[in-house]
Design a protein around this motif. Structure first.
Motif, PDB file in Angstrom:
ATOM      1  N   ARG A  72     -26.131  13.430 -15.296  1.00  0.00           N
ATOM      2  CA  ARG A  72     -26.904  12.540 -16.154  1.00  0.00           C
ATOM      3  C   ARG A  72     -27.325  11.307 -15.346  1.00  0.00           C
ATOM      4  N   VAL A  73     -28.448  10.725 -15.751  1.00  0.00           N
ATOM      5  CA  VAL A  73     -28.946   9.505 -15.113  1.00  0.00           C
ATOM      6  C   VAL A  73     -29.119   8.441 -16.187  1.00  0.00           C
ATOM      7  N   LEU A  74     -28.484   7.281 -15.975  1.00  0.00           N
ATOM      8  CA  LEU A  74     -28.599   6.160 -16.899  1.00  0.00           C
ATOM      9  C   LEU A  74     -29.632   5.175 -16.363  1.00  0.00           C
ATOM     10  N   LEU A  75     -30.616   4.843 -17.204  1.00  0.00           N
ATOM     11  CA  LEU A  75     -31.670   3.911 -16.827  1.00  0.00           C
ATOM     12  C   LEU A  75     -31.652   2.724 -17.786  1.00  0.00           C
ATOM     13  N   PRO A  76     -32.104   1.554 -17.345  1.00  0.00           N
ATOM     14  CA  PRO A  76     -32.106   0.388 -18.230  1.00  0.00           C
ATOM     15  C   PRO A  76     -32.987   0.611 -19.459  1.00  0.00           C
ATOM     16  N   SER A  77     -32.541   0.096 -20.575  1.00  0.00           N
ATOM     17  CA  SER A  77     -33.296   0.110 -21.837  1.00  0.00           C
ATOM     18  C   SER A  77     -33.613   1.516 -22.335  1.00  0.00           C
ATOM     19  N   ARG A  78     -32.867   2.500 -21.877  1.00  0.00           N
ATOM     20  CA  ARG A  78     -33.059   3.864 -22.377  1.00  0.00           C
ATOM     21  C   ARG A  78     -31.864   4.215 -23.256  1.00  0.00           C
ATOM     22  N   PRO A  79     -32.107   4.610 -24.502  1.00  0.00           N
ATOM     23  CA  PRO A  79     -30.992   4.854 -25.417  1.00  0.00           C
ATOM     24  C   PRO A  79     -30.158   6.070 -25.059  1.00  0.00           C
ATOM     25  N   ARG A  80     -30.737   6.985 -24.316  1.00  0.00           N
ATOM     26  CA  ARG A  80     -29.986   8.197 -23.983  1.00  0.00           C
ATOM     27  C   ARG A  80     -30.060   8.456 -22.479  1.00  0.00           C
ATOM     28  N   ALA A  81     -29.108   9.213 -21.990  1.00  0.00           N
ATOM     29  CA  ALA A  81     -29.083   9.555 -20.574  1.00  0.00           C
ATOM     30  C   ALA A  81     -30.130  10.622 -20.272  1.00  0.00           C
ATOM     31  N   GLU A  82     -30.688  10.554 -19.074  1.00  0.00           N
ATOM     32  CA  GLU A  82     -31.684  11.532 -18.640  1.00  0.00           C
ATOM     33  C   GLU A  82     -30.999  12.696 -17.937  1.00  0.00           C
ATOM     34  N   ARG A  83     -31.541  13.882 -18.108  1.00  0.00           N
ATOM     35  CA  ARG A  83     -31.000  15.075 -17.447  1.00  0.00           C
ATOM     36  C   ARG A  83     -31.717  15.290 -16.118  1.00  0.00           C
ATOM     37  N   VAL A  84     -31.036  15.961 -15.211  1.00  0.00           N
ATOM     38  CA  VAL A  84     -31.542  16.163 -13.853  1.00  0.00           C
ATOM     39  C   VAL A  84     -32.039  17.593 -13.701  1.00  0.00           C
ATOM     40  N   ALA A  85     -33.257  17.743 -13.182  1.00  0.00           N
ATOM     41  CA  ALA A  85     -33.841  19.064 -12.993  1.00  0.00           C
ATOM     42  C   ALA A  85     -33.723  19.564 -11.559  1.00  0.00           C
ATOM     43  N   ARG A  86     -33.656  18.646 -10.595  1.00  0.00           N
ATOM     44  CA  ARG A  86     -33.738  19.077  -9.200  1.00  0.00           C
ATOM     45  C   ARG A  86     -33.149  18.012  -8.291  1.00  0.00           C
ATOM     46  N   ALA A 121     -30.697   2.652 -11.390  1.00  0.00           N
ATOM     47  CA  ALA A 121     -30.308   3.937 -11.970  1.00  0.00           C
ATOM     48  C   ALA A 121     -28.861   4.244 -11.589  1.00  0.00           C
ATOM     49  N   GLN A 122     -28.127   4.785 -12.546  1.00  0.00           N
ATOM     50  CA  GLN A 122     -26.764   5.248 -12.287  1.00  0.00           C
ATOM     51  C   GLN A 122     -26.720   6.757 -12.486  1.00  0.00           C
ATOM     52  N   VAL A 123     -26.359   7.459 -11.430  1.00  0.00           N
ATOM     53  CA  VAL A 123     -26.253   8.911 -11.499  1.00  0.00           C
ATOM     54  C   VAL A 123     -24.798   9.268 -11.808  1.00  0.00           C
ATOM     55  N   MET A 124     -24.627   9.968 -12.918  1.00  0.00           N
ATOM     56  CA  MET A 124     -23.289  10.331 -13.378  1.00  0.00           C
ATOM     57  C   MET A 124     -23.042  11.799 -13.061  1.00  0.00           C
ATOM     58  N   VAL A 125     -22.084  12.036 -12.156  1.00  0.00           N
ATOM     59  CA  VAL A 125     -21.693  13.390 -11.781  1.00  0.00           C
ATOM     60  C   VAL A 125     -20.254  13.600 -12.229  1.00  0.00           C
ATOM     61  N   PRO A 126     -19.980  14.649 -12.991  1.00  0.00           N
ATOM     62  CA  PRO A 126     -18.609  14.873 -13.477  1.00  0.00           C
ATOM     63  C   PRO A 126     -17.598  14.855 -12.343  1.00  0.00           C
ATOM     64  N   GLY A 127     -16.509  14.110 -12.557  1.00  0.00           N
ATOM     65  CA  GLY A 127     -15.441  14.037 -11.573  1.00  0.00           C
ATOM     66  C   GLY A 127     -15.665  13.027 -10.479  1.00  0.00           C
ATOM     67  N   SER A 128     -16.767  12.255 -10.540  1.00  0.00           N
ATOM     68  CA  SER A 128     -17.066  11.272  -9.499  1.00  0.00           C
ATOM     69  C   SER A 128     -17.399   9.928 -10.129  1.00  0.00           C
ATOM     70  N   ARG A 129     -17.243   8.873  -9.343  1.00  0.00           N
ATOM     71  CA  ARG A 129     -17.663   7.558  -9.794  1.00  0.00           C
ATOM     72  C   ARG A 129     -19.180   7.505  -9.851  1.00  0.00           C
ATOM     73  N   ALA A 138     -27.648  10.368  -0.381  1.00  0.00           N
ATOM     74  CA  ALA A 138     -27.251  11.774  -0.411  1.00  0.00           C
ATOM     75  C   ALA A 138     -25.736  11.919  -0.308  1.00  0.00           C
ATOM     76  N   SER A 139     -25.076  10.946   0.341  1.00  0.00           N
ATOM     77  CA  SER A 139     -23.622  11.042   0.512  1.00  0.00           C
ATOM     78  C   SER A 139     -22.887  11.031  -0.826  1.00  0.00           C
ATOM     79  N   CYS A 140     -23.527  10.569  -1.898  1.00  0.00           N
ATOM     80  CA  CYS A 140     -22.902  10.617  -3.219  1.00  0.00           C
ATOM     81  C   CYS A 140     -22.723  12.047  -3.715  1.00  0.00           C
ATOM     82  N   PHE A 141     -23.549  12.959  -3.207  1.00  0.00           N
ATOM     83  CA  PHE A 141     -23.610  14.288  -3.806  1.00  0.00           C
ATOM     84  C   PHE A 141     -23.208  15.405  -2.852  1.00  0.00           C
ATOM     85  N   LEU A 142     -22.876  15.064  -1.614  1.00  0.00           N
ATOM     86  CA  LEU A 142     -22.451  16.100  -0.682  1.00  0.00           C
ATOM     87  C   LEU A 142     -21.068  16.596  -1.058  1.00  0.00           C
ATOM     88  N   HIS A 143     -20.877  17.908  -0.981  1.00  0.00           N
ATOM     89  CA  HIS A 143     -19.590  18.507  -1.340  1.00  0.00           C
ATOM     90  C   HIS A 143     -18.540  18.098  -0.308  1.00  0.00           C
TER      91      HIS A 143
END
Length: 718
Positions: free
Chosen positions: A381-395, A337-345, A361-366
């Protein structure tokens, strides 16, 4: 207590014993009293994998309290009698005093006002005389109440089956209780009664499942008087705290108690259904104990006799396979899984269930506050293999120790919409705390956090796990006990051949460790802690966080160990301690190359003593060696034997005095030294030019010439 959990740390095979308690079937001598109506409940739409029950649905369910809190469940079978499990009341083979127990009836939620509920003291507790432990059966108990219960809509007795009663295999029945919702995960407030639907399993099917080796190769013999219910794939089950509670089946508009929650191997584990005490087997014993009580328990005639049910053949048993950890080939990870956070790799993690992704957790600490993860999840957004669209994050759920403990650098991200796991993507398997990854296990590196792809085409970084002693003592403290199999390790150490051959050091802590067992991949470790290139890698084990991941996700795929082989000597079961450290640190190792005599002579531009060997270290390793004096130089033959080839010359890091020429002196002095034939030692052909190549003249280093991989060890004890 609770449902008894069998999570052993030694190999054990449980076998039946002669004379196990079995009651012969007794027919009632008279009809049941007409004034005791049993097995009726309030109409309702319908524990691991369970849900909240509606008030009044299970009016015979009681809570047994000891020391001011809920310990076990039970069922009301008559106004003055409660049926439960024997193991709830036994301590070191002694029955606990009845006066220390109380029974709470008519309760739905154990937190807050108990409307309509009432408590009764216990006058006596009776268990079969031959009960000893749950695995040997006869796990039932009767509690005689000091005063009768007040019957009403919320408090009613359940019907009991006669010895001749037959419950059809595959019948959907219900278990209830206030026990843990997962292993080591208590029922949260407000402690509402839980219900779970379980299917009755035939004795042959259950025995087939329990004959398959589980953790620590443990199997179980199903005895007469035991009943199994659950599913081969697991995930729905009773658990600790449900002990003594009822398993009930509906027949003809009445509920009959088929079983008493007794024990299990963990909770909801694959091919390990729950084991219950079969109530029908003990009709005669129950009648004998309650004789003279008015009214007593009701044993109604079975409404409709089931069709003949021949004993199920063993070959009909279907073993459930893991639903996680399947990859088409190494490196093609369907859980990546690739977690896409605006402004970050992008941050790399792993899918662990239909709805949850595990990542650092260090990916998301301010950046300005290590304790404050960002909250603008709408843009994530979360990118998963073989998924045509990115998944949204609820929590986003961060581990409570993530900001200060590298070993707990974990966060869980919940997806807004669960993904369909019938096709890619697939979740990775997670290990239980007692999982033991065998030395020699085949493992791979996978991207973790903000790591970059491995350098070079097709670089898969295959590895092999080292033994626990070696790994623990490199990074543990002097004299520390090495964790035994079944105890969570402090570190996992893989050795990577690729990095040795390529001369590259993967020391950026942006990798996770995937290990394979019988074709199934486990996320075994995260983030290798700083160790440079000299010592073997050390990864923080994921298994210590299994309970936390399970608690948050309520659905992550924690899987039992699939391979278990102690080896011929069983040395892993022996308690071991770490040796004293060297003067400058712990024992270390470095891979080096032996240079040919010609290159050795050219490099050092002088006359060396006869038999001197020269070695070349991998880049960056030489200065890390923590030498005192005369370390050994060891070579491994193609047959796997280690040979002492040389000893350091005056503490030099590169020059070693060869052992071979001193064979006669050593043999005369020691007498028992074992020398390999000359073919087992490094050998280079003689002849050729004695002139030094220009590129080596006055050189401070040379290209690597890998002829042997050597292990340099310091085990100098104080």
């Amino acid at each position: 207590m609770a449902r008894h959990l069998l999570l052993p740390v030694v190999m054990l095979v449980i076998s039946p014993i002669p004379g196990a308690f079995q009651d012969s079937a007794l027919s009632p001598t008279q009809e049941e009293p007409e004034d005791l109506d049993c097995g009726r409940s309030e109409p309702s739409a319908r524990i691991v994998g369970g849900s909240d029950a509606q008030p009044g649905t299970w009016p015979w369910q009681v809570s047994l309290h000891h020391g001011g809190g809920h310990i076990c469940g039970g069922s009301l079978i008559a106004p003055s009698w409660v049926l439960s499990a024997a193991h709830c009341f036994m301590t070191n083979g002694t029955l606990e005093p009845a006066a220390e127990w109380s029974v709470l009836l008519g309760v739905h939620s154990q937190d807050g006002p108990l409307d309509g509920a009432h408590t009764r003291a216990v006058a006596a507790i009776v268990v079969p005389v031959n009960y000893s432990q749950v695995e040997l059966g006869a796990d039932l108990a009767l509690l005689h109440l000091a005063s009768p219960a007040s019957l009403g809509p919320a408090v009613r007795p359940v019907c009991l089956p006669r010895a001749s009663h037959r419950f059809v295999h595959g019948t959907a029945c219900w278990a209830t209780g206030w026990g843990d919702v997962q292993e080591a995960d208590p029922l949260p407030l407000p402690w509402v009664l839980q219900e779970v639907e379980l299917r009755l399993l035939g004795e042959a099917t259950c025995q087939c499942l329990y004959s398959q080796p589980g953790p620590f190769n443990l199997t179980l013999q199903i005895l007469p008087g035991m009943l199994c219910a659950g599913y081969p794939e697991g995930r729905r089950d009773t658990c600790q705290g449900d002990s003594g509670g009822p398993l009930v089946c509906e027949e003809g508009g009445r509920w009959f108690q088929a079983g008493i929650t007794s024990f299990g191997f963990g909770c909801g584990r694959r091919n390990r259904p729950g084991v219950f005490t079969a109530v029908a087997t003990y009709e005669a014993w129950i009648r004998e104990q309650v004789m003279g009580s008015e009214p007593g328990p009701a044993f109604p005639t079975q409404p409709q006799k089931p069709q003949s049910d021949p004993q199920e053949p063993r070959e009909n048993c279907t073993i459930a396979l893991p639903e996680c950890g399947k990859a088409p080939r190494p490196g093609a990870w369907p859980w990546e899984a690739q977690v896409m956070v605006p402004g970050s790799r992008p941050c790399h993690g792993a899918l662990v269930s239909e709805s949850w992704v595990l990542a650092p957790a260090s990916c998301f600490l301010h950046p300005s506050s290590s304790d404050s993860p960002p909250r603008d999840l709408d843009a994530w957004r979360v990118l998963l293999p073989s998924r045509p669209r990115a998944e949204r994050v609820a929590r986003l759920v961060q581990h409570e120790n993530a900001s200060w403990d590298d070993a707990s650098d974990l966060a869980l991200l919940q997806l807004r919409t669960p993904v369909n796991l019938s096709a890619a993507p697939r979740p990775v398997c997670l290990p239980h705390p007692e999982h033991y990854f065998l030395p020699g296990s085949r493992c791979r590196l996978a991207r973790w956090g903000r790591g970059e792809p491995a350098l070079g085409p097709g670089a898969l970084l295959e590895a092999e796990l080292l033994g626990g002693w070696w790994c623990h003592c490199l990074y543990g403290r002097q004299g520390a006990a090495v964790p035994l199999p079944g105890d969570p390790p402090h570190a996992l150490c893989p050795a990577y051949q690729e990095e040795e051959e390529a001369g590259h050091c993967w020391n950026d802590s942006h990798w996770s460790l995937l290990c394979q067992e019988e074709g199934t991949w486990f996320l075994a470790g995260i983030r290798d802690f700083p160790s440079g290139c000299l010592r073997p890698r050390a990864f923080f084990p994921v298994q210590t966080h299994g309970p936390w991941i399970s608690h948050v996700t309520r659905g992550a795929y924690l899987e039992d160990q699939l391979t278990w082989d102690w080896g011929p000597d069983g040395e892993e079961t022996e308690t071991q301690t770490c040796p004293p450290h060297t003067q400058h640190g712990v024992p270390v190792a470095a891979a080096v190359s032996i240079l040919t005599p010609r290159i050795c002579h050219c490099l050092y531009q002088g006359i060396l003593p006869p038999g001197t060997l020269c070695v070349l270290y991998a880049e960056g390793q030489e200065n890390r060696c923590e030498m005192t004096s005369a370390p050994p130089l060891l070579c491994q033959t193609t047959e796997g034997s280690w040979v002492l080839v040389g000893m350091a010359v005056q503490g030099s890091r590169e020059l070693f005095a060869a052992i071979g020429p001193e064979e006669a002196w050593i043999s005369q002095t020691v007498g028992e030294a074992h020398f390999l034939p000359s073919s087992g030692s490094p050998h280079w052909p003689t002849g050729g030019s004695n002139l030094c190549p220009p590129e080596l003249a006055k050189a401070s280093g040379s290209p690597r010439a890998v002829h042997f991989l050597l292990l340099l060890t310091l085990l100098i004890q104080s």
